[in-house]
Design an enzyme around this catalytic site. Sequence first.
Site, PDB file in Angstrom:
ATOM      1  N   GLU A   1      18.052  23.209 -22.954  1.00 42.41           N
ATOM      2  CA  GLU A   1      18.503  22.948 -24.176  1.00 42.41           C
ATOM      3  C   GLU A   1      17.211  22.181 -24.174  1.00 42.41           C
ATOM      4  O   GLU A   1      16.851  21.089 -24.353  1.00 42.41           O
ATOM      5  CB  GLU A   1      19.418  22.865 -24.826  1.00 42.41           C
ATOM      6  CG  GLU A   1      19.511  22.887 -26.628  1.00 42.41           C
ATOM      7  CD  GLU A   1      20.469  21.881 -27.374  1.00 42.41           C
ATOM      8  OE1 GLU A   1      21.672  22.276 -26.740  1.00 42.41           O
ATOM      9  OE2 GLU A   1      20.533  21.612 -28.359  1.00 42.41           O
TER      10      GLU A   1
ATOM     11  N   ARG B   1      22.310   8.917 -29.909  1.00 42.42           N
ATOM     12  CA  ARG B   1      22.917   9.508 -29.585  1.00 42.42           C
ATOM     13  C   ARG B   1      23.574   8.266 -28.464  1.00 42.42           C
ATOM     14  O   ARG B   1      23.491   8.230 -27.773  1.00 42.42           O
ATOM     15  CB  ARG B   1      22.667  10.939 -28.960  1.00 42.42           C
ATOM     16  CG  ARG B   1      22.029  11.603 -30.148  1.00 42.42           C
ATOM     17  CD  ARG B   1      21.569  13.572 -29.932  1.00 42.42           C
ATOM     18  NE  ARG B   1      21.368  13.783 -31.606  1.00 42.42           N
ATOM     19  CZ  ARG B   1      21.008  14.725 -31.344  1.00 42.42           C
ATOM     20  NH1 ARG B   1      21.004  15.661 -30.102  1.00 42.42           N
ATOM     21  NH2 ARG B   1      20.148  15.611 -32.088  1.00 42.42           N
TER      22      ARG B   1
END
Length: 424
Positions: free
Chosen positions: A348, A261
Amino acid sequence: MIDLRVLRDDPEAVRASQRARGEDGAVVDRVLDLDVRRRAAISEFERLRAEQKSRGKDVAKAKGEEKQALLADVKELSERVKAAEADSAALGAEFDAALRSIPNVVEDGVPPGGEDDYVVLEEVGAHPQLPEGLDAWRDHLELGEALGAIDTARGAKVSGSRFYFLTGVGARLELALLNLAVSRAVAAGFTPMITPTLVKPEVMAGTGFLGAHAAEVYKLEEDDLYLTGTSEVALAGYHSDEILDLSAGPRRYAGWSACYRREAGSYGKDTRGIIRVHQFHKVEMFSFCRPEDAAAEHRRLLGFEKDMLAAVEVPYRVIDTAAGDLGSSAARKFDCEAWVPSQGAYRELTSTSNCTTFQARRLGIRERVEDGAGTRPVATLNGTLATTRWLVAILENHQQADGSVRVPAALQPFLGLEVLQPVG
RNA sequence: GGAGGGCUGGCCGAGUGGUUGAAGGCGGCGGUCUUGAAAACCGCUAGGGAGGUACCCACUCCUUCCUCAUGGGUUCGAAUCCCAUGCCCUCCGCCA
């Protein structure tokens, strides 16, 4: 891609979904307008083409002078057919682009709004007590360095910021975690998969990652390939252009892959440690199922995630992500966020999305309809079973006063250790 | 990287410019026969789009278009000819 029928029959539902996401509703009317014009152009082209074909048969039968006359006639028609075809194709492309630009219609019950408008569904597990003798929680990097588990300095030396080495027990801990995830997935009936991490543009586009978040994706310009941010991409593409038999239930896969990413636009956020990095590993669940079973399958994937979190013994909460934070493919998304003591915050660790038929429509993944002829798109869902980031929560929540870290029981067989001890 | 060969429906495989979306076979589905099954025989059997028919939807039905790896081109007309790209196979080279 959303269902055109829904858009035609109930445009207000799509507008409402756009509003909930905080996006433009006018695109709905643009698509409807293009749809009408596109269909008119198709009809015109088909009419001319049919004429051309039938006259062509006359030409084939004719001989001599008669044939020459017919040829001159049909030559002119050929020009009109070409023009009509070009019109139809141009409108078709414009229509298609507009339709594809609309994100999935959100499921009923999804909270409207942006990133901060999530709803907490439940909190599980008690926050750990600060070990006696400590003034403050050590964060995962401090612990990881003391254990000889994480080396971010050399990661930066070799590859730049947001890269790291997992060393010694760090590497072993990650392998143990991912192996635990795979073994649980297999026990639950998932087929384990090791997937390509470079994919073609149409696959990346099909999964919806080239929309609003295209800047997140690494692209290899020279080879026209994309590096995937999750094995979801390759797994979605696995059955592209196929007709699946789902009569025996959903097809479930567990993908193991490196994930890449760019983290564009997150400058200065989470710069310390391995919370937000450019490359990590993940075990990802992926399901192909019937549209009517998708919501239940979504809850099932969430259940598997909760089981994994319970296995590593970290406190967490489950949130129902708001519409504006869904990503273009998802109709609904549940995140599990683990308690990170050093930050006093939930972060998360898992995310499970119900993409309904959105991805399948783009990728051509269908099933046969039982009675009557025909096919229809299937639903796709995904969810996280473990990632490198989990090490953060595991290290911090299980830290002990002397800097050692207790290994959760479920991980011990995979790791071969009960406690991680500081080195040197 | 170089040189060849190939890519046709679920599968195999015909088809080198004109009623070919595609022969034939296999497989699948339905039927006849049989106590039942097998065999034999008969029939059906690609996907997608648009329009029409219908009380809404769906089905059926009708019309039509697209698809013979993909994208261009030649031609009145392309599975068939030309170009490009992709993938698979064989050989050579290179790297591991």
